[in-house]
Scaffold this motif. Sequence first.
Motif, PDB file in Angstrom:
ATOM      1  N   CYS A  29      24.818  -2.811 -30.111  1.00 31.12           N
ATOM      2  CA  CYS A  29      25.659  -2.203 -31.149  1.00 31.12           C
ATOM      3  C   CYS A  29      27.136  -2.533 -30.929  1.00 31.12           C
ATOM      4  O   CYS A  29      27.888  -2.743 -31.881  1.00 31.12           O
ATOM      5  CB  CYS A  29      25.452  -0.695 -31.191  1.00 31.12           C
ATOM      6  SG  CYS A  29      25.758   0.151 -29.616  1.00 31.12           S
ATOM      7  N   CYS A  46      29.740  -4.214 -33.748  1.00 29.83           N
ATOM      8  CA  CYS A  46      30.771  -3.358 -34.330  1.00 29.83           C
ATOM      9  C   CYS A  46      32.050  -4.159 -34.617  1.00 29.83           C
ATOM     10  O   CYS A  46      32.685  -4.661 -33.692  1.00 29.83           O
ATOM     11  CB  CYS A  46      31.086  -2.199 -33.388  1.00 29.83           C
ATOM     12  SG  CYS A  46      32.348  -1.084 -34.064  1.00 29.83           S
ATOM     13  N   CYS A  81      25.960  -1.363 -36.693  1.00 33.56           N
ATOM     14  CA  CYS A  81      25.387  -0.976 -35.408  1.00 33.56           C
ATOM     15  C   CYS A  81      23.949  -0.484 -35.512  1.00 33.56           C
ATOM     16  O   CYS A  81      23.133  -0.720 -34.624  1.00 33.56           O
ATOM     17  CB  CYS A  81      26.249   0.108 -34.759  1.00 33.56           C
ATOM     18  SG  CYS A  81      26.457   1.592 -35.779  1.00 33.56           S
ATOM     19  N   CYS A  86      20.184  -1.578 -32.898  1.00 39.94           N
ATOM     20  CA  CYS A  86      19.862  -0.698 -31.767  1.00 39.94           C
ATOM     21  C   CYS A  86      18.359  -0.786 -31.470  1.00 39.94           C
ATOM     22  O   CYS A  86      17.539  -0.379 -32.291  1.00 39.94           O
ATOM     23  CB  CYS A  86      20.247   0.743 -32.069  1.00 39.94           C
ATOM     24  SG  CYS A  86      19.856   1.874 -30.713  1.00 39.94           S
TER      25      CYS A  86
END
Length: 106
Positions: free
Chosen positions: A17, A21, A46, A50
């Motif tokens: 993530c 970003c 993000c 994940c």
Amino acid sequence: MTYVIAPPCVDVKDRACIDECPVDCIYEGQRMLYIHPDECVDCGACEPVCPVEAIYYEDDLPDQWSDYYQANIEFFDEIGSPGGAMKLGMIRKDHPIVAALPPQNG
């Protein structure tokens, strides 16, 4: 509105993530990552990367993890809004609800 990191991140901290970003608003605590609510631009980049599905839009956070909304906010009480995680590196603390958890990975 913002994104929130929940318990599946505890003791995992995959960091995919962070790479996605665009505004550097995901900070690393000792045991988990935290999204700065004032720095997040709600782009959602993000969430899909994940691997443990720990990131939720604030309104979609499961009820059993609702305390993590406040934990993501309160984590920044002492450090404020530094304007980017890269310049700080790992912050050697966690929110008390995270710090109190037993180890989460084998």
